[in-house]
Write a protein that holds these residues in place. Structure first.
Motif, PDB file in Angstrom:
ATOM      1  N   ASP A  35       0.794  -1.169   0.024  1.00  0.00           N
ATOM      2  CA  ASP A  35       0.017   0.040  -0.019  1.00  0.00           C
ATOM      3  C   ASP A  35       0.829   1.374  -0.004  1.00  0.00           C
ATOM      4  N   THR A  62       0.020   4.336  -0.040  1.00  0.00           N
ATOM      5  CA  THR A  62      -0.416   5.335   0.679  1.00  0.00           C
ATOM      6  C   THR A  62      -0.215   5.467   1.972  1.00  0.00           C
ATOM      7  N   LEU A  63       0.267   4.117   2.733  1.00  0.00           N
ATOM      8  CA  LEU A  63       0.542   4.276   3.865  1.00  0.00           C
ATOM      9  C   LEU A  63       1.688   5.129   4.240  1.00  0.00           C
ATOM     10  N   PRO A  64       1.269   6.002   5.565  1.00  0.00           N
ATOM     11  CA  PRO A  64       2.720   6.822   5.870  1.00  0.00           C
ATOM     12  C   PRO A  64       3.869   6.116   6.294  1.00  0.00           C
ATOM     13  N   GLY A  65       5.015   6.735   5.825  1.00  0.00           N
ATOM     14  CA  GLY A  65       6.359   6.097   6.327  1.00  0.00           C
ATOM     15  C   GLY A  65       6.348   6.234   7.671  1.00  0.00           C
ATOM     16  N   ARG A  66       7.450   5.347   8.120  1.00  0.00           N
ATOM     17  CA  ARG A  66       7.773   5.181   9.540  1.00  0.00           C
ATOM     18  C   ARG A  66       8.942   6.230   9.728  1.00  0.00           C
TER      19      ARG A  66
END
Ligand code: FA5
Length: 340
Positions: free
Chosen positions: A93, A95-99
């Motif tokens: 995905d 669109t997931l925010p990065g760590r």
């Protein structure tokens, strides 16, 4: 010899049958582990008749190398397949925010030390480091405190099991080291570092803490130089309007000895508590270097004079940031450390 060929065939068949990486690892242990079949086959060379030993050894090595190479190739291929599988089957995905990357920072004690270095560097003071494990001679005697001198009581000391060897109770023994290295040149140095005292731990006192010692030695150095230096330092650290106050005091290694307070306006409860209602806070002990100490450092007191001071940067950081407990410094609590 036929056993060897048999082993090779069986091993290759089993290798082919391995469906994933764990199976490959099991295969590897079975054939190449400490008591694996390949090792056992090699150990069997002793039982082979002497005249066939060379040929057997050669063949055994060929089988071993061949199987080892086959395993490496199978493992590499399996890893490629695993990546291929993950790319085609696993959902990715975008669109997931990065760590977030955790960002480190300097410890508040280090930050304060560096500010102090910068201020004194501007006044021409060099940083001089000296040892934390000292001898009784340098920590006390050469600083004008012979054995049994009652002033030693001011420094509750951690002694080691080696007689005469202790953890320094203050940075002042560094004065002797820097003088002996520099005599007869003039000195302008600050000596930062960890000190240790066998003290009751409280909100204001730790058993390990930093000190920053200052030492200036030269011709015609006077108390006015000490006052000017301390005033300039306090203004840089606490603000231009800040006043200092000098009280007389006693240290065996300075004469006369003083203590320096900075003005702390009584604007709130904290200020009243920290200054015990006086509006003044002690920041350092100081004085003119005692002639005995100058002589022990290699300077003739008839020709040279000097001033010295010693301060506790943790206590200074507490004043500046309103830290109410010195134990926070070494507690490693990120909620505290992240505030700086
Ligand atoms: C000294 O240690 C003298 N060597 C200072 C000195 C140097 C005087 C040169 C004259 C010339 P004192 O024991 O007051 O003095 O300690 C100096 C500073 O170290 C204190 O003002 C305080 O800020 C800090 N300090 C002392 N003990 C502790 C402690 N247990 N925990 C935290 N800080 C401490």
């Amino acid at each position: 010899m036929s056993d060897l060929l048999d082993l090779e065939r069986r091993a290759l068949d089993e290798l082919q049958a391995c469906g994933d990486e764990p199976a490959l690892r099991v295969w590897n242990t079975k054939f190449f582990g400490d008591s694996g079949e390949v090792r056992q086959a090699l150990a069997g060379i002793g039982k082979v008749p002497k005249d066939q030993r060379a040929a057997f050894g050669k063949e055994a090595n060929r089988v071993k190398e061949g199987l080892s190479a086959a395993f490496d190739a199978a493992l590499a291929a399996e890893k490629d397949r695993a990546i291929e599988r993950s790319l085609t089957h696993d959902v990715f995905d975008v669109t997931l925010p990065g760590r977030g990357v955790e960002c480190g920072r300097l410890h508040p004690a280090t930050q304060t030390l560096r500010e102090i270095y910068a201020i004194f560097a501007d006044m021409g003071f060099q940083v001089f480091r000296s040892r934390e494990v000292e001898d009784d001679l340098t920590n006390f005697e050469l600083l004008n405190m012979p054995p049994h001198h009652p002033a030693r009581d001011m420094w509750d000391t951690f002694h080691t099991t080696t007689p005469g060897v202790l953890l320094r109770t203050h940075t002042s023994p560094g004065q002797i080291h820097v003088m002996r290295q520099s005599a007869p040149q003039p000195i302008r140095a600050i000596l930062p570092g960890m000190c240790y005292r066998f003290e009751q731990i409280s909100t204001r006192s730790e058993i390990m803490f930093h000190q920053v010692e200052g030492l200036a030695v030269g011709a015609n150095i006077t108390m006015a130089d000490l006052k000017g230096t301390v005033q300039a330092f306090a203004r840089r650290l606490f603000g231009q309007e800040r006043r200092i106050r000098i009280r007389s005091s006693y240290f065996p290694f300075t004469e006369p000895s003083i203590e320096v307070d900075v003005e702390w306006p009584l604007v709130d409860e904290d200020a009243i508590r920290m200054t015990k209602g006086t509006g003044w806070l002690e920041i350092m002990g100081a004085g003119m270097v005692h002639p005995v100490v100058l002589r022990n450092g290699g300077y003739d007191p008839a020709e040279f004079s000097g001033f010295a001071f010693g301060m506790g940067p943790q206590r200074i950081a507490m004043l500046r940031h309103g830290i109410d407990d010195i134990r926070q410094f070494w507690r490693n609590d990120l909620r505290f450390l992240r505030q700086f």
